[in-house]
Design a protein around this motif. Structure first.
Motif, short mmCIF file in Angstrom:
data_model
loop_
_atom_site.label_atom_id
_atom_site.label_comp_id
_atom_site.label_asym_id
_atom_site.label_seq_id
_atom_site.Cartn_x
_atom_site.Cartn_y
_atom_site.Cartn_z
N HIS A 16 -9.25 -10.96 -13.71
CA HIS A 16 -10.31 -11.24 -14.68
C HIS A 16 -10.34 -10.13 -15.73
CE1 HIS A 16 -11.58 -13.58 -11.13
NE2 HIS A 16 -12.00 -14.45 -12.04
N GLY A 17 -10.27 -10.52 -16.97
CA GLY A 17 -10.23 -9.53 -18.04
C GLY A 17 -8.81 -9.29 -18.49
N ASP A 18 -8.64 -8.30 -19.36
CA ASP A 18 -7.34 -8.04 -19.95
C ASP A 18 -6.53 -7.02 -19.17
OD1 ASP A 18 -7.91 -9.76 -22.04
OD2 ASP A 18 -8.88 -8.19 -23.22
N VAL A 19 -7.13 -6.33 -18.23
CA VAL A 19 -6.45 -5.26 -17.50
C VAL A 19 -6.39 -5.62 -16.02
CG1 VAL A 19 -6.47 -2.81 -16.87
CG2 VAL A 19 -7.23 -3.52 -19.15
N PRO A 20 -5.18 -5.61 -15.41
CA PRO A 20 -5.09 -5.92 -13.98
C PRO A 20 -5.62 -4.76 -13.14
CG PRO A 20 -2.94 -5.31 -14.83
CD PRO A 20 -3.86 -5.37 -16.02
N LEU A 21 -6.66 -5.02 -12.36
CA LEU A 21 -7.25 -3.99 -11.51
C LEU A 21 -6.80 -4.20 -10.08
CD1 LEU A 21 -10.89 -3.99 -12.94
CD2 LEU A 21 -9.02 -2.41 -13.49
N PRO A 22 -6.00 -3.27 -9.51
CA PRO A 22 -5.50 -3.46 -8.15
C PRO A 22 -6.63 -3.43 -7.13
CG PRO A 22 -5.00 -1.25 -8.95
CD PRO A 22 -5.55 -2.01 -10.11
N VAL A 23 -6.59 -4.38 -6.19
CA VAL A 23 -7.59 -4.43 -5.13
C VAL A 23 -6.95 -4.19 -3.76
CG1 VAL A 23 -9.14 -5.93 -6.40
CG2 VAL A 23 -7.39 -6.95 -4.95
N HIS A 24 -5.63 -4.34 -3.69
CA HIS A 24 -4.92 -4.08 -2.43
C HIS A 24 -3.46 -3.77 -2.72
CE1 HIS A 24 -3.57 -4.39 1.73
NE2 HIS A 24 -2.63 -5.22 1.31
N SER A 25 -2.90 -2.85 -1.95
CA SER A 25 -1.49 -2.50 -2.08
C SER A 25 -0.91 -2.24 -0.70
CB SER A 25 -1.32 -1.25 -2.96
OG SER A 25 0.03 -0.87 -3.03
N SER A 26 0.27 -2.81 -0.44
CA SER A 26 0.99 -2.59 0.81
C SER A 26 2.45 -2.32 0.48
CB SER A 26 0.90 -3.81 1.73
OG SER A 26 -0.43 -4.11 2.08
N LYS A 27 3.10 -1.53 1.31
CA LYS A 27 4.52 -1.28 1.09
C LYS A 27 5.24 -1.10 2.41
CE LYS A 27 4.25 3.79 0.55
NZ LYS A 27 4.56 4.92 -0.34
N ARG A 28 6.54 -1.39 2.37
CA ARG A 28 7.41 -1.14 3.51
C ARG A 28 8.73 -0.61 2.97
NH1 ARG A 28 9.83 -5.26 8.15
NH2 ARG A 28 10.98 -3.63 9.28
N ARG A 29 9.17 0.50 3.53
CA ARG A 29 10.40 1.14 3.08
C ARG A 29 11.59 0.51 3.80
NH1 ARG A 29 8.63 5.64 3.46
NH2 ARG A 29 8.13 6.06 1.28
N LEU A 30 12.49 -0.13 3.03
CA LEU A 30 13.68 -0.76 3.60
C LEU A 30 14.97 -0.06 3.21
CD1 LEU A 30 12.98 -4.60 3.24
CD2 LEU A 30 12.57 -3.12 5.20
N ARG A 31 14.97 0.69 2.12
CA ARG A 31 16.18 1.38 1.63
C ARG A 31 17.35 0.39 1.45
NH1 ARG A 31 15.99 6.86 1.72
NH2 ARG A 31 14.31 7.87 2.89
N LEU A 32 17.10 -0.68 0.74
CA LEU A 32 18.13 -1.71 0.56
C LEU A 32 19.38 -1.16 -0.12
CD1 LEU A 32 16.00 -4.82 -0.50
CD2 LEU A 32 16.95 -4.29 1.75
N ALA A 33 19.20 -0.24 -1.06
CA ALA A 33 20.35 0.28 -1.80
C ALA A 33 21.33 1.02 -0.90
CB ALA A 33 19.87 1.20 -2.92
N GLU A 34 20.85 1.49 0.24
CA GLU A 34 21.73 2.21 1.17
C GLU A 34 22.36 1.27 2.19
OE1 GLU A 34 19.59 5.38 2.96
OE2 GLU A 34 18.97 6.28 1.06
N LYS A 35 22.04 -0.02 2.14
CA LYS A 35 22.50 -0.96 3.16
C LYS A 35 23.50 -1.96 2.60
CE LYS A 35 18.26 -0.35 5.81
NZ LYS A 35 17.02 -0.93 6.35
N CYS A 36 24.26 -1.51 1.62
CA CYS A 36 25.32 -2.34 1.07
C CYS A 36 26.64 -2.00 1.75
CB CYS A 36 25.45 -2.13 -0.45
SG CYS A 36 24.09 -2.81 -1.41
#
Length: 299
Positions: A16-36
């Motif tokens: 709502h509005g012109d600016v995205p206001l974060p209400v939740h953030s989650s992350k998981r570290r996978l290191r995909l670039a190292e798994k090629c």
């Protein structure tokens, strides 16, 4: 949801509005670039981990009232030799389509986010975004860039290609990384000399950690505290990191234990790019490609 070279991150924002206001953030570290694999393919185990992570993120998004999270993938999946197989497998396992961000579009979206954060009063602006798989550079006078490019100068790839893992690097190893960065930046350097941007902005996690190493305020003080990274200070920080084996690089402020191997490469890329482009200091923006995608969706 952004599928990065190191981390998969979900951001739920209030639109709502012109600016995205974060209400939740989650992350998981996978290191995909190292798994090629040696031929540049993303390993099957990594694809399975990615699918499981997306399923978990989708559940979290549903908890916050988001039906189908928009999923984008920059360099890690974009550059995989088996990109189409990865996308098909993820679709079959999760029911979601992952959208590949071309390098120039990633640069444009990151520029848009940084410009909205910094403001038009900053004048002509150049953006540096040092990622795990690529370096994005964009410049312009307005809200969208007049010039945008993605270069194969990601911290993960260059670390694996040029530096011994865990050991204190030799001077020749450091010179080889610098030469590679200078070579890739030749055309961009000529363009920036012509553009003459007044403001320089950096957005990546790598840049923020280097900023903290060089004296910027810690993250706990909030996103509205002004933060800069000075090239002179970065040179001293680079020397400090280069004198340490990888495990010991977590001792200085700002460097997380998960980035001890690649932080030195990031410092070399940042310092060499700033020197080639004639940048004395950069303003650190907390908004990057995720916010660029959110802003575009709001529009």
């Amino acid at each position: 949801m952004e599928i990065g070279s190191n981390t998969v991150r979900l951001v739920v924002a209030d639109g709502h509005g012109d600016v995205p206001l974060p209400v939740h953030s989650s992350k998981r570290r996978l290191r995909l670039a190292e798994k090629c694999t040696g031929d540049g393919r993303l390993a099957s185990g990594a694809v399975e981990q990615l699918a499981e992570t997306i399923i978990g993120m989708r559940r979290k998004a549903a908890h916050w009232g988001v039906g189908e999270p928009l999923s984008v993938a920059p360099a890690a999946v974009r550059d995989a030799a088996n990109q189409q197989h990865v996308l098909a497998e993820v679709r079959a396992r999760t029911g979601l389509d992952v959208h590949i961000l071309p390098g120039d579009l990633e640069a444009e979206l990151t520029f848009l986010a940084a410009r909205d954060w910094i403001g038009l009063q900053a004048g002509p602006m150049v953006l540096l975004n040092i990622g795990g798989g690529s370096l994005e550079i964009a410049s312009g006078r307005g809200r969208t860039p007049d010039f945008a490019v993605s270069l194969p100068l990601g911290v993960v790839h260059l670390t694996w290609e040029y530096l011994d893992h865990g050991a204190t690097p030799t001077p020749e190893q450091l010179r080889r990384v610098r030469r590679r960065v200078r070579h890739e930046l030749r055309d961009v350097t000529a363009r920036m000399q012509w553009e003459g941007p007044r403001t320089a902005v950096a957005t990546s996690r790598t840049s923020h950690q280097l900023g903290r190493l060089c004296g910027a305020a810690p993250g706990r003080q909030g996103v509205f505290v002004p933060r800069q990274l000075d090239r002179h200070d970065l040179k001293a920080g680079l020397r400090r990191l280069a004198e340490l084996p990888a495990p010991a690089r977590a001792e200085p402020p700002g460097i997380s234990p998960t980035r001890t191997r690649q932080c030195l490469t990031g410092a070399i890329i940042a310092h060499t790019a700033m020197r080639c482009l004639g940048i004395a200091h950069v303003t650190l923006s907390p908004w990057a490609v995720r916010e660029g995608v959110l802003l575009t969706q709001l529009q």
